[in-house]
Scaffold this active site. Structure first.
Site, short mmCIF file in Angstrom:
data_model
loop_
_atom_site.label_atom_id
_atom_site.label_comp_id
_atom_site.label_asym_id
_atom_site.label_seq_id
_atom_site.Cartn_x
_atom_site.Cartn_y
_atom_site.Cartn_z
NE ARG A 55 -1.93 -2.33 2.89
CZ ARG A 55 -2.63 -3.40 2.73
NH1 ARG A 55 -3.90 -3.32 2.45
NH2 ARG A 55 -2.08 -4.58 2.86
CB THR A 56 3.31 2.61 2.40
OG1 THR A 56 2.48 2.21 3.49
CG2 THR A 56 3.93 3.95 2.71
CE LYS A 83 24.94 -7.51 -6.75
NZ LYS A 83 25.24 -6.75 -7.98
NE ARG A 105 7.13 1.02 4.95
CZ ARG A 105 5.89 0.52 5.06
NH1 ARG A 105 5.65 -0.74 4.78
NH2 ARG A 105 4.90 1.30 5.44
CG HIS A 135 3.74 4.63 8.57
ND1 HIS A 135 3.92 5.43 7.46
CD2 HIS A 135 3.17 3.47 8.12
CE1 HIS A 135 3.48 4.78 6.39
NE2 HIS A 135 3.03 3.60 6.77
C1 NCD Z 1 1.81 -0.57 8.42
C2 NCD Z 1 3.31 -0.46 8.38
O1 NCD Z 1 3.96 -0.97 7.50
O2 NCD Z 1 3.81 0.16 9.32
N1 NCD Z 1 1.20 -0.76 7.21
C3 NCD Z 1 1.09 0.25 6.31
O3 NCD Z 1 1.91 1.12 6.20
N2 NCD Z 1 -0.03 0.25 5.56
C4 NCD Z 1 1.31 -1.45 9.47
C5 NCD Z 1 1.74 -2.89 9.48
O4 NCD Z 1 2.68 -3.30 8.83
O5 NCD Z 1 1.10 -3.63 10.21
#
Ligand code: NCD
Length: 320
Positions: A55-56, A83, A105, A135
């Site tokens: 999603r993100t 690597k 991320r 987040h």
């Molecule tokens: C979350 C994340 O990755 O922090 N999901 C997201 O960003 N949609 C929550 C999760 O991984 O449970």
């Protein structure tokens, strides 16, 4: 607007509202037949993902493309990171390609700040999840979704009570939400077994409860969290069945909610563990809407950080 978005605590009350109001304008773009603004034409945005994401990453990509930016997707798997290349080398390579913004991320808490504080990139840094830390754009999209449903889209979240339920310990979503929702005036109740609450949680601007059944009738929104098994080296609860029994959202619990209360989950869901499939797919669930709103909110964040416009007047500031 600030230069980077690393934590929900980077935001003032006014900035948080400005992002939500701008996102509302952006949602109109997403709803129209031509889903595109020329605002960030010629800008390069890098999605730097060292951890898995569906999603993100897609959401940031869609947001950047709807603002006409060029998007480079970098995922650590299949890259030189596997690597042994470091964050520094990767960031410097991206800098050499002229990134105006880096959306990162990473599995380590603090990685986004490390990048922002370094001279490895001159672009804006947006934290898309760093370890168990924060987040912020997820919290913004959650606040947007709550506001849309419960406050007809204007103002802050005063007067609302929101429960965040489950694996708080490993959740960057919970940390960012506690900061942002309380900043916007909502009352937050964390519901979890004691083993899934972090040390020092008493100092957070939230109430704590171990009893989901007593909390549900009071809330306007209930946010279920994924049990993050991949971050669990120990046993945090006896069995999945016991966890669901005490902390899972099921049909019986759904009926104890107020009639207009909404059900949220950041995804990905463990259906049958923290939430039953029936509840996730019920009319009360706004889980898919959270995904839709995520694009508008990320468009707003990119727009405000990169185009530097002071207000939600999108069309007026566009340079064609
Ligand atoms: C979350 C994340 O990755 O922090 N999901 C997201 O960003 N949609 C929550 C999760 O991984 O449970």
């Amino acid at each position: 607007m600030m230069r980077h978005l690393l934590s929900a605590s980077d935001l003032s009350y006014e900035q948080a509202l400005l992002i939500l109001d701008t996102a509302q304008e952006m949602a109109k773009v997403s709803e129209s037949s031509v889903k595109k603004l020329p605002t960030l034409r010629g800008r390069t945005i890098v999605n730097l993902f060292f951890e898995d994401s569906t999603r993100t990453r897609i959401s940031f990509e869609a947001a950047a493309k709807r603002l006409s930016a060029d998007v480079i997707n970098f995922s650590a798997k299949g890259s030189s990171v596997s690597k042994g290349e470091s964050l520094k080398d990767t960031a410097q390579t991206l800098q050499a390609m002229g990134a105006d913004a880096v959306i990162i991320r990473h599995g380590s808490s603090g990685a986004a700040k490390r990048l922002a504080d370094s001279h490895w990139t001159s672009g804006a840094v947006i934290n898309a999840g760093d370890g168990t830390h924060e987040h912020p754009t997820q919290a913004l999209l959650d606040a947007f979704t709550i506001r849309k449903h419960l406050h007809v889209g204007v103002g802050d979240l005063r007067g609302l009570t929101i429960a965040i339920v489950g694996d708080i310990l490993h959740s960057r979503v919970a940390r960012s939400n506690v900061i942002l929702l309380s900043l916007l005036g909502a009352q937050v109740i964390l519901v979890a077994p004691p083993t899934l609450l972090p040390l020092g949680v008493e100092a957070w601007p939230a109430q704590i409860s171990y009893d989901l059944d007593s909390v549900l009738p009071q809330v306007d929104a209930v946010m279920m969290l994924r049990v993050q098994q991949e971050r669990m080296a120990d046993f945090f609860f006896p069995t999945a069945r016991e966890y669901s029994h005490y902390f899972g959202l099921n049909r019986r619990r759904l009926s104890s909610l107020k009639s207009n209360a909404i059900i949220m989950h950041p995804g990905p869901m463990n259906r049958g563990l923290e939430i039953t499939a029936e509840v996730a797919d019920s009319a009360r669930s706004v889980i898919l809407e959270q995904v839709t709103n995520g694009v508008s909110v990320r468009m707003a964040v990119l727009y405000l950080l990169l185009a530097g416009a002071p207000s939600g007047d999108i069309e007026g500031s566009v340079q064609v």
